[in-house]
Design an enzyme around this catalytic site. Structure first.
Site, PDB file in Angstrom:
ATOM      1  N   LYS A   1       0.842  -1.197   0.000  1.00  0.00           N
ATOM      2  CA  LYS A   1       0.000   0.000   0.000  1.00  0.00           C
ATOM      3  C   LYS A   1       0.871   1.238   0.000  1.00  0.00           C
ATOM      4  O   LYS A   1       2.049   1.219   0.363  1.00  0.00           O
ATOM      5  CB  LYS A   1      -0.926   0.016   1.226  1.00  0.00           C
ATOM      6  CG  LYS A   1      -0.207   0.019   2.576  1.00  0.00           C
ATOM      7  CD  LYS A   1       0.261   1.393   3.057  1.00  0.00           C
ATOM      8  CE  LYS A   1       0.990   1.301   4.392  1.00  0.00           C
ATOM      9  NZ  LYS A   1       1.650   2.590   4.755  1.00  0.00           N
TER      10      LYS A   1
ATOM     11  N   GLY B   1       7.601   0.903   4.827  1.00  0.00           N
ATOM     12  CA  GLY B   1       6.414   1.738   4.924  1.00  0.00           C
ATOM     13  C   GLY B   1       5.324   1.335   3.955  1.00  0.00           C
ATOM     14  O   GLY B   1       4.333   2.054   3.793  1.00  0.00           O
ATOM     15  N   LEU B   2       5.475   0.176   3.324  1.00  0.00           N
ATOM     16  CA  LEU B   2       4.516  -0.300   2.325  1.00  0.00           C
ATOM     17  C   LEU B   2       3.548  -1.335   2.879  1.00  0.00           C
ATOM     18  O   LEU B   2       2.711  -1.861   2.148  1.00  0.00           O
ATOM     19  CB  LEU B   2       5.262  -0.879   1.117  1.00  0.00           C
ATOM     20  CG  LEU B   2       6.151   0.112   0.354  1.00  0.00           C
ATOM     21  CD1 LEU B   2       7.012  -0.622  -0.671  1.00  0.00           C
ATOM     22  CD2 LEU B   2       5.304   1.179  -0.325  1.00  0.00           C
ATOM     23  N   GLY B   3       3.681  -1.646   4.164  1.00  0.00           N
ATOM     24  CA  GLY B   3       2.717  -2.528   4.814  1.00  0.00           C
ATOM     25  C   GLY B   3       2.890  -3.998   4.530  1.00  0.00           C
ATOM     26  O   GLY B   3       1.946  -4.779   4.718  1.00  0.00           O
TER      27      GLY B   3
ATOM     28  N   GLY C   1       4.463  -6.565   6.031  1.00  0.00           N
ATOM     29  CA  GLY C   1       4.195  -7.466   7.141  1.00  0.00           C
ATOM     30  C   GLY C   1       2.725  -7.521   7.494  1.00  0.00           C
ATOM     31  O   GLY C   1       2.157  -8.599   7.736  1.00  0.00           O
ATOM     32  N   SER C   2       2.081  -6.362   7.516  1.00  0.00           N
ATOM     33  CA  SER C   2       0.656  -6.296   7.840  1.00  0.00           C
ATOM     34  C   SER C   2      -0.181  -7.004   6.784  1.00  0.00           C
ATOM     35  O   SER C   2      -1.151  -7.695   7.099  1.00  0.00           O
ATOM     36  CB  SER C   2       0.210  -4.839   7.967  1.00  0.00           C
ATOM     37  OG  SER C   2       0.865  -4.201   9.045  1.00  0.00           O
TER      38      SER C   2
ATOM     39  N   ASP D   1      -2.834  -1.305   9.857  1.00  0.00           N
ATOM     40  CA  ASP D   1      -2.715  -1.678   8.451  1.00  0.00           C
ATOM     41  C   ASP D   1      -3.342  -3.042   8.164  1.00  0.00           C
ATOM     42  O   ASP D   1      -3.838  -3.282   7.064  1.00  0.00           O
ATOM     43  CB  ASP D   1      -1.253  -1.711   8.024  1.00  0.00           C
ATOM     44  CG  ASP D   1      -0.606  -0.330   7.973  1.00  0.00           C
ATOM     45  OD1 ASP D   1      -1.292   0.643   8.340  1.00  0.00           O
ATOM     46  OD2 ASP D   1       0.566  -0.244   7.586  1.00  0.00           O
TER      47      ASP D   1
ATOM     48  N   PRO E   1       9.587  -4.758   0.260  1.00  0.00           N
ATOM     49  CA  PRO E   1      10.752  -4.676   1.152  1.00  0.00           C
ATOM     50  C   PRO E   1      10.355  -4.510   2.609  1.00  0.00           C
ATOM     51  O   PRO E   1       9.376  -3.842   2.930  1.00  0.00           O
ATOM     52  CB  PRO E   1      11.523  -3.454   0.631  1.00  0.00           C
ATOM     53  CG  PRO E   1      10.484  -2.621  -0.051  1.00  0.00           C
ATOM     54  CD  PRO E   1       9.517  -3.596  -0.657  1.00  0.00           C
TER      55      PRO E   1
END
Length: 351
Positions: A36, A157-159, A161-162, A195, A153
């Protein structure tokens, strides 16, 4: 040949031979877990509980991780002996043996990076499986196998893991006879992080509270996006501390535009946490200025994702995005071309 290189070659050989049926067994399922970007992030004052009220518009993009998951009866389980790092025990009666295999595919050709290594017990995917099992009282002895192919990565900040956690919830809902939109699945997602709840819905959405409340869905955008992440990173906690020391307000006009927005194209690109994050890692400001100057980047459509470390830019077309990716990688930065998407964490149809 260095030890790192030998390990990487062994990992690549194993990945080349990997197949779901061989390593996970018959009955495994495949899921998509999208990344995201934040179109709008308005962080408010710090609350008494330590959290901040936020107004957050997230938009899924086509870049995604892939998960393969299987769940089989375990019979007798002996968790008394030390377990390898990729295995953890969970469930309400310590009845789940969760094995997590991560294949990190985020490296940049020609640039040596450390392989991603997170013990299973610390992986949010394990926490998702464990939390859902406890929420539904799942006491059967089972083995859960998870293969995560990482294209998003870590700490970008791209979420990623969430999104993986949301996909794991969808997978276990499938195996345990729940609908993916069952209320208990959503409730568990919210306990895992703001997230995670978003990724169960995907597309574009406005979130409020501390970021966990889905206020409403917005019409998705179309078009090309380029993502660039330098080696520098910022701790989210450090970014919020810096923000609290010198908060930046979002204008009333910008906040009102988001309140009225019906689709992503109505949302102004704003992130009032970005100055704090960029002040902690100067390379983030360098990336932002460099991206804004690239041919094909839409004017004023460059923004840091959350507290970083990835900055995204909207481009006129995919060709422009691909050219920027090549130039960014030549500078030693991770970069990918993608598009806005309506994706959510979801099980893919069986082949």
């Amino acid at each position: 040949m260095s030890e790192t290189m030998r390990v990487d070659m062994l990992a690549e050989a194993r990945n080349a031979q990997w197949s779901a049926d061989t390593f996970l067994g018959v009955g495994s399922i495949k899921l998509v877990a999208p990344a995201k970007v934040n179109l709008f992030l308005n962080v408010g004052a710090r609350r008494a509980d330590g959290y901040h009220n936020v107004t957050n518009v997230m938009h899924a993009v086509a870049l995604h991780d892939t998960l393969h998951v299987n769940c089989v009866p375990a019979g007798d389980m002996d968790a008394s002996s030390p377990l390898p790092e990729h295995v953890a025990v969970g469930g309400p009666e310590e009845n789940l043996l969760v094995n997590i295999d991560v294949a990190d595919k985020t490296s940049i050709p020609g640039i040596e990076t450390s392989p991603l290594s997170i013990p299973a017990r610390d992986n949010i995917v394990f926490r998702a499986v464990d939390a859902l099992a406890r929420a539904v009282g799942r006491t059967q002895r089972e083995k859960v196998f998870v293969r995560i192919e990482k294209h998003i990565p870590h700490e970008g900040g791209l979420g990623g893991g969430s999104s993986n956690a949301a996909a794991a919830l969808v997978a276990m809902a499938h195996f345990w006879g729940l609908a993916p939109d069952d209320a208990v699945v959503g409730n568990v997602a919210r306990t895992l992080g703001a997230d995670v709840a978003f990724f169960l819905h995907g597309g574009c959405a406005l979130l409020t509270g501390s970021g966990e409340n889905l206020d409403r869905a917005l019409g998705a955008a179309k078009g090309s996006v380029v993502l660039v992440k330098p080696s520098a990173g910022v701790s989210t906690a450090a970014a919020y501390r810096a923000f609290d020391e010198s908060p930046v307000a979002v204008s009333a006009d910008q906040a009102e535009a988001v309140a009225r927005a019906q689709s992503a194209v109505d949302v102004p690109l704003v992130n009032n946490l970005a100055p704090a994050a960029e002040g902690l890692a100067g390379e983030l400001s360098e990336v932002k200025a460099w991206l804004a100057a690239q041919p094909g980047v839409r004017e004023g459509r460059v923004l840091l994702c959350g507290s970083g470390a990835t900055t995204f830019a909207e481009t006129t077309d995919n060709a422009a995005a691909c050219a920027i990716v090549a130039a960014a990688q030549a500078r030693g930065w991770w970069a990918r071309a993608t598009t806005f998407s309506s994706l959510r964490a979801a099980k893919l149809p069986a082949r």
